[in-house]
Design a protein around this motif. Structure first.
Motif, PDB file in Angstrom:
ATOM      1  N   ALA A  89       0.885  -0.957   0.147  1.00  0.00           N
ATOM      2  CA  ALA A  89       0.019   0.001   0.016  1.00  0.00           C
ATOM      3  C   ALA A  89       0.706   1.117  -0.009  1.00  0.00           C
ATOM      4  O   ALA A  89       0.543   2.482  -0.537  1.00  0.00           O
ATOM      5  N   LYS A  90       1.829   1.203   0.593  1.00  0.00           N
ATOM      6  CA  LYS A  90       2.789   2.381   0.596  1.00  0.00           C
ATOM      7  C   LYS A  90       3.559   2.469  -0.618  1.00  0.00           C
ATOM      8  O   LYS A  90       3.662   3.626  -0.884  1.00  0.00           O
ATOM      9  N   MET A  91       3.964   1.490  -1.217  1.00  0.00           N
ATOM     10  CA  MET A  91       4.407   1.390  -2.692  1.00  0.00           C
ATOM     11  C   MET A  91       3.528   1.947  -3.723  1.00  0.00           C
ATOM     12  O   MET A  91       3.976   2.743  -4.526  1.00  0.00           O
ATOM     13  N   ILE A  92       2.184   1.444  -3.433  1.00  0.00           N
ATOM     14  CA  ILE A  92       1.248   2.033  -4.586  1.00  0.00           C
ATOM     15  C   ILE A  92       1.049   3.481  -4.374  1.00  0.00           C
ATOM     16  O   ILE A  92       1.019   4.390  -5.416  1.00  0.00           O
ATOM     17  N   GLN A 132       3.229   5.785  -3.335  1.00  0.00           N
ATOM     18  CA  GLN A 132       4.335   6.505  -3.720  1.00  0.00           C
ATOM     19  C   GLN A 132       4.250   6.336  -5.389  1.00  0.00           C
ATOM     20  O   GLN A 132       4.499   7.459  -6.172  1.00  0.00           O
ATOM     21  N   GLU A 133       4.067   5.204  -5.793  1.00  0.00           N
ATOM     22  CA  GLU A 133       3.853   5.083  -7.599  1.00  0.00           C
ATOM     23  C   GLU A 133       2.889   5.689  -8.071  1.00  0.00           C
ATOM     24  O   GLU A 133       3.268   6.184  -9.286  1.00  0.00           O
ATOM     25  N   TYR A 134       1.779   5.804  -7.559  1.00  0.00           N
ATOM     26  CA  TYR A 134       0.507   6.056  -8.344  1.00  0.00           C
ATOM     27  C   TYR A 134      -0.228   7.356  -7.806  1.00  0.00           C
ATOM     28  O   TYR A 134      -0.965   8.008  -8.415  1.00  0.00           O
ATOM     29  N   GLY A 135       0.335   7.865  -6.597  1.00  0.00           N
ATOM     30  CA  GLY A 135      -0.259   9.082  -5.955  1.00  0.00           C
ATOM     31  C   GLY A 135      -1.664   8.677  -5.317  1.00  0.00           C
ATOM     32  O   GLY A 135      -2.356   9.528  -5.255  1.00  0.00           O
ATOM     33  N   VAL A 136      -2.011   7.335  -5.095  1.00  0.00           N
ATOM     34  CA  VAL A 136      -3.209   7.258  -4.511  1.00  0.00           C
ATOM     35  C   VAL A 136      -3.136   6.462  -3.179  1.00  0.00           C
ATOM     36  O   VAL A 136      -2.565   5.521  -3.321  1.00  0.00           O
ATOM     37  N   VAL A 137      -4.087   6.986  -2.172  1.00  0.00           N
ATOM     38  CA  VAL A 137      -3.777   6.113  -1.075  1.00  0.00           C
ATOM     39  C   VAL A 137      -5.055   5.003  -1.045  1.00  0.00           C
ATOM     40  O   VAL A 137      -6.383   5.302  -1.284  1.00  0.00           O
ATOM     41  N   ILE A 138      -4.702   3.827  -0.827  1.00  0.00           N
ATOM     42  CA  ILE A 138      -5.783   2.846  -0.741  1.00  0.00           C
ATOM     43  C   ILE A 138      -6.783   3.051   0.362  1.00  0.00           C
ATOM     44  O   ILE A 138      -6.303   3.261   1.456  1.00  0.00           O
ATOM     45  N   GLU A 139      -8.052   2.949  -0.199  1.00  0.00           N
ATOM     46  CA  GLU A 139      -9.184   3.005   0.966  1.00  0.00           C
ATOM     47  C   GLU A 139      -9.419   1.540   1.349  1.00  0.00           C
ATOM     48  O   GLU A 139      -9.812   0.660   0.440  1.00  0.00           O
ATOM     49  N   LEU A 140      -9.734   1.416   2.621  1.00  0.00           N
ATOM     50  CA  LEU A 140     -10.205   0.219   2.973  1.00  0.00           C
ATOM     51  C   LEU A 140     -11.694   0.090   3.353  1.00  0.00           C
ATOM     52  O   LEU A 140     -12.278   1.249   3.458  1.00  0.00           O
ATOM     53  N   ALA A 141     -12.252  -0.795   2.891  1.00  0.00           N
ATOM     54  CA  ALA A 141     -13.825  -1.093   3.171  1.00  0.00           C
ATOM     55  C   ALA A 141     -14.026  -2.284   4.223  1.00  0.00           C
ATOM     56  O   ALA A 141     -13.653  -3.169   4.038  1.00  0.00           O
ATOM     57  N   LYS A 142     -14.605  -1.698   5.319  1.00  0.00           N
ATOM     58  CA  LYS A 142     -14.736  -2.927   6.218  1.00  0.00           C
ATOM     59  C   LYS A 142     -16.058  -3.033   6.559  1.00  0.00           C
ATOM     60  O   LYS A 142     -16.785  -1.973   6.968  1.00  0.00           O
ATOM     61  N   LYS A 143     -16.595  -4.185   6.434  1.00  0.00           N
ATOM     62  CA  LYS A 143     -17.953  -4.649   6.789  1.00  0.00           C
ATOM     63  C   LYS A 143     -18.279  -4.519   8.320  1.00  0.00           C
ATOM     64  O   LYS A 143     -17.745  -4.878   9.067  1.00  0.00           O
ATOM     65  N   VAL A 144     -19.414  -4.002   8.517  1.00  0.00           N
ATOM     66  CA  VAL A 144     -19.836  -3.677   9.862  1.00  0.00           C
ATOM     67  C   VAL A 144     -21.350  -4.443  10.174  1.00  0.00           C
ATOM     68  O   VAL A 144     -21.759  -4.859   9.440  1.00  0.00           O
ATOM     69  N   ARG A 145     -21.525  -4.777  11.384  1.00  0.00           N
ATOM     70  CA  ARG A 145     -22.786  -5.258  11.576  1.00  0.00           C
ATOM     71  C   ARG A 145     -23.891  -4.426  11.168  1.00  0.00           C
ATOM     72  O   ARG A 145     -23.759  -3.244  11.041  1.00  0.00           O
ATOM     73  N   GLY A 146     -25.165  -5.233  10.611  1.00  0.00           N
ATOM     74  CA  GLY A 146     -26.026  -4.314  10.274  1.00  0.00           C
ATOM     75  C   GLY A 146     -25.949  -4.311   8.716  1.00  0.00           C
ATOM     76  O   GLY A 146     -26.831  -3.666   7.903  1.00  0.00           O
ATOM     77  N   GLY A 147     -24.754  -4.690   7.934  1.00  0.00           N
ATOM     78  CA  GLY A 147     -24.607  -4.959   6.554  1.00  0.00           C
ATOM     79  C   GLY A 147     -24.119  -3.971   5.829  1.00  0.00           C
ATOM     80  O   GLY A 147     -23.803  -3.965   4.600  1.00  0.00           O
ATOM     81  N   GLY A 148     -23.743  -2.681   6.364  1.00  0.00           N
ATOM     82  CA  GLY A 148     -22.772  -1.603   5.760  1.00  0.00           C
ATOM     83  C   GLY A 148     -21.448  -1.568   5.629  1.00  0.00           C
ATOM     84  O   GLY A 148     -20.820  -2.647   6.238  1.00  0.00           O
ATOM     85  N   PRO A 172      -8.897   5.519   5.076  1.00  0.00           N
ATOM     86  CA  PRO A 172      -7.584   5.258   4.330  1.00  0.00           C
ATOM     87  C   PRO A 172      -6.564   4.462   4.991  1.00  0.00           C
ATOM     88  O   PRO A 172      -6.797   4.341   6.190  1.00  0.00           O
ATOM     89  N   PHE A 173      -6.017   3.458   4.467  1.00  0.00           N
ATOM     90  CA  PHE A 173      -5.153   2.740   5.153  1.00  0.00           C
ATOM     91  C   PHE A 173      -4.133   3.282   6.059  1.00  0.00           C
ATOM     92  O   PHE A 173      -3.569   2.690   7.161  1.00  0.00           O
ATOM     93  N   ASN A 174      -3.579   4.380   5.797  1.00  0.00           N
ATOM     94  CA  ASN A 174      -2.752   5.041   6.488  1.00  0.00           C
ATOM     95  C   ASN A 174      -3.333   5.828   7.767  1.00  0.00           C
ATOM     96  O   ASN A 174      -2.532   6.484   8.381  1.00  0.00           O
ATOM     97  N   MET A 175      -4.519   5.568   8.006  1.00  0.00           N
ATOM     98  CA  MET A 175      -5.088   6.490   8.978  1.00  0.00           C
ATOM     99  C   MET A 175      -4.575   5.677  10.589  1.00  0.00           C
ATOM    100  O   MET A 175      -4.505   4.598  10.564  1.00  0.00           O
ATOM    101  N   PRO A 176      -4.061   6.590  11.522  1.00  0.00           N
ATOM    102  CA  PRO A 176      -3.662   6.076  12.843  1.00  0.00           C
ATOM    103  C   PRO A 176      -4.603   5.172  13.327  1.00  0.00           C
ATOM    104  O   PRO A 176      -5.711   5.588  13.275  1.00  0.00           O
ATOM    105  N   LYS A 177      -4.050   4.124  14.086  1.00  0.00           N
ATOM    106  CA  LYS A 177      -4.909   3.020  14.956  1.00  0.00           C
ATOM    107  C   LYS A 177      -5.897   3.803  15.683  1.00  0.00           C
ATOM    108  O   LYS A 177      -7.019   3.355  15.694  1.00  0.00           O
ATOM    109  N   LYS A 178      -5.559   4.988  16.367  1.00  0.00           N
ATOM    110  CA  LYS A 178      -6.569   5.405  17.407  1.00  0.00           C
ATOM    111  C   LYS A 178      -7.549   6.091  16.632  1.00  0.00           C
ATOM    112  O   LYS A 178      -8.762   6.189  17.213  1.00  0.00           O
TER     113      LYS A 178
END
Length: 141
Positions: A101-104, A106-122, A127-133
């Motif tokens: 993801a870091k290499m992407i 740098q190379e493409y100028g796009v930060v990968i967005e993560l989609a996480k499924k939550v209860r309730g179906g949504g 962004p992958f580089n968002m701090p854990k907190k």
């Protein structure tokens, strides 16, 4: 006729599923497909599934060859031929994913967005580089 070898369980427990006329690597990825189609049509994007993006070229050293390194994006959005958004449906992040993801970025100028499924179906996007907190705040909502 059955195979001689037992079917191996996926490393992270996801199951391939056939939906919407195609195979997906996980149920969550298949569930995200209508959202991606809608987003692409709303913004005039071209949607590509399982798009292979080169990170490092093939390298030949001495008489040995190292294959190229690629990142396979679950959902890639293009506008007029330019990559504008990458979405990866993830249940678990690996160290290999974080490095690619870091290499992407740098190379493409796009930060990968993560989609996480939550209860309730949504799905929740971040962004992958968002701090854990910060992620914990988003995921608690």
């Amino acid at each position: 006729m059955r195979s001689r070898y037992p079917k191996r369980k996926s490393k992270y427990g996801n199951k391939k599923v056939y939906r919407h006329g195609r195979w997906f690597d996980s149920i969550a990825e298949a569930d995200y497909y209508p959202i991606a189609i809608q987003h692409a049509s709303d913004h005039g994007y071209e949607l590509r599934l399982q798009d292979r993006l080169k990170i490092l070229p093939t390298l030949k050293l001495n008489s040995w060859t190292m294959r190229n390194t690629q990142y396979v994006a679950d959902y890639a959005f293009y506008y007029r031929g330019k990559l504008v958004r990458l979405v990866d449906v993830k249940g678990m992040e690996t160290s290999e994913f974080r490095l690619k993801a870091k290499m992407i970025a740098q190379e493409y100028g796009v930060v990968i967005e993560l989609a996480k499924k939550v209860r309730g179906g949504g799905f929740i996007h971040y962004p992958f580089n968002m701090p854990k907190k910060e992620r914990e705040k988003v995921l608690r909502c």
